[in-house]
Design an enzyme around this catalytic site. Structure first.
Site, PDB file in Angstrom:
ATOM      1  N   ASP A 115      47.788  -3.648 -35.800  1.00  0.00           N
ATOM      2  CA  ASP A 115      47.519  -2.253 -35.442  1.00  0.00           C
ATOM      3  C   ASP A 115      46.227  -2.129 -34.634  1.00  0.00           C
ATOM      4  OD1 ASP A 115      47.882   0.480 -35.364  1.00  0.00           O
ATOM      5  OD2 ASP A 115      46.915   0.825 -37.290  1.00  0.00           O
TER       6      ASP A 115
ATOM      7  N   HIS B 262      48.301  -3.854 -25.770  1.00  0.00           N
ATOM      8  CA  HIS B 262      49.436  -4.622 -26.305  1.00  0.00           C
ATOM      9  C   HIS B 262      49.461  -6.040 -25.738  1.00  0.00           C
ATOM     10  CE1 HIS B 262      51.139  -1.317 -28.504  1.00  0.00           C
ATOM     11  NE2 HIS B 262      51.163  -0.550 -27.427  1.00  0.00           N
TER      12      HIS B 262
ATOM     13  N   LEU C  45      55.134 -23.613 -40.374  1.00  0.00           N
ATOM     14  CA  LEU C  45      55.130 -22.203 -40.726  1.00  0.00           C
ATOM     15  C   LEU C  45      56.471 -21.544 -40.390  1.00  0.00           C
ATOM     16  CD1 LEU C  45      53.331 -19.531 -41.318  1.00  0.00           C
ATOM     17  CD2 LEU C  45      53.126 -19.440 -38.830  1.00  0.00           C
TER      18      LEU C  45
END
Length: 242
Positions: free
Chosen positions: A23, A40, A133
């Protein structure tokens, strides 16, 4: 002689599954007099850096909140810019094979259209056997929507006579969610100074630890993740006990 770079030592207590609400991209850009898209774009770079770092220190699962079911309400120019970044990430995924990161997408992908879905499935298939991961990218995702979709699957099984309603357990519901087969989130990090979940992983975060940080996502760095991991290691997790 050149000094060898020391490997990063992870805390003794490491979360198995981290959720990050990425965010603050728009505010980061606004503070600099830039269009929201610029935030972004930098945020996407931060996402790659933090994903690699989680893999390096030994985190097994990472879920990032990339685009919510509510984000379609944003200006069309901003939505288009985010979709363009997603498209670029998918096109570039071949270059990340050496990272050994298994990539999955969660959320209602039907809204993205077939070309996007085909690219997503290709990336998922390409990385399905990677052993590092597991990265979940939450796109067109909402925690309530995920639960609704899961409950509908269970209802269909009950209607077909495959499942007795009295036998439904928490495990039954978990098995129908987008994260089926993965451990629940035990740490959720939200930068940007906001103090809410915003419909993120509502079921999986029942016993998660929350860390809110007053830093915008594009500025989030490895040292900030270190701080969050250190704080997590200090927490006394009782799971309702004493």
């Amino acid at each position: 002689m050149a000094k060898h770079k020391q490997e990063k030592q992870a805390p003794a207590v490491l979360p198995k599954h981290i959720g990050i609400i990425m965010d603050g991209n728009g505010r980061w850009a606004k503070l600099r007099g830039l269009p929201r898209f610029a935030g972004h774009k930098i945020g996407a770079k931060t996402f790659k850096t933090i994903t690699r770092y989680c893999n390096q220190v030994g985190v097994r699962y990472l879920t990032v909140y990339a685009f919510s079911t509510e984000n379609w309400k944003r200006p069309q120019e901003e939505v288009d810019a985010i979709l363009k970044l997603l498209d670029e990430y998918l096109d570039d995924a071949e270059n990340f094979k050496k990272e050994n990161v298994r990539t999955r997408f969660i959320g209602d992908l039907s809204a993205l259209g077939e070309p996007f879905i085909q690219k997503i499935r290709h990336v998922e298939e390409m990385s399905k056997d990677f052993t590092g991961l597991t990265l979940n990218i939450a796109f067109n995702y909402g925690g309530r929507d995920e639960i609704v979709r899961g409950v509908r699957k269970i209802a269909e099984r009950c209607r077909a006579g495959e499942l007795d309603p009295d036998s439904i357990t928490e495990e039954t519901i978990s098995s129908q969610l987008d994260t089926a087969g993965q451990p629940d989130v035990d740490l959720i990090i939200r930068p940007s100074g906001e103090l809410r979940l915003s419909n993120f992983m509502l079921w999986q975060s029942a016993y998660a630890e929350y860390i809110f940080m007053d830093i915008l996502w594009p500025d989030f760095a490895e040292r900030d993740l270190d701080r969050a991991l250190a704080e997590f290691a200090r927490r006394n997790r009782r799971f309702g006990g004493v």
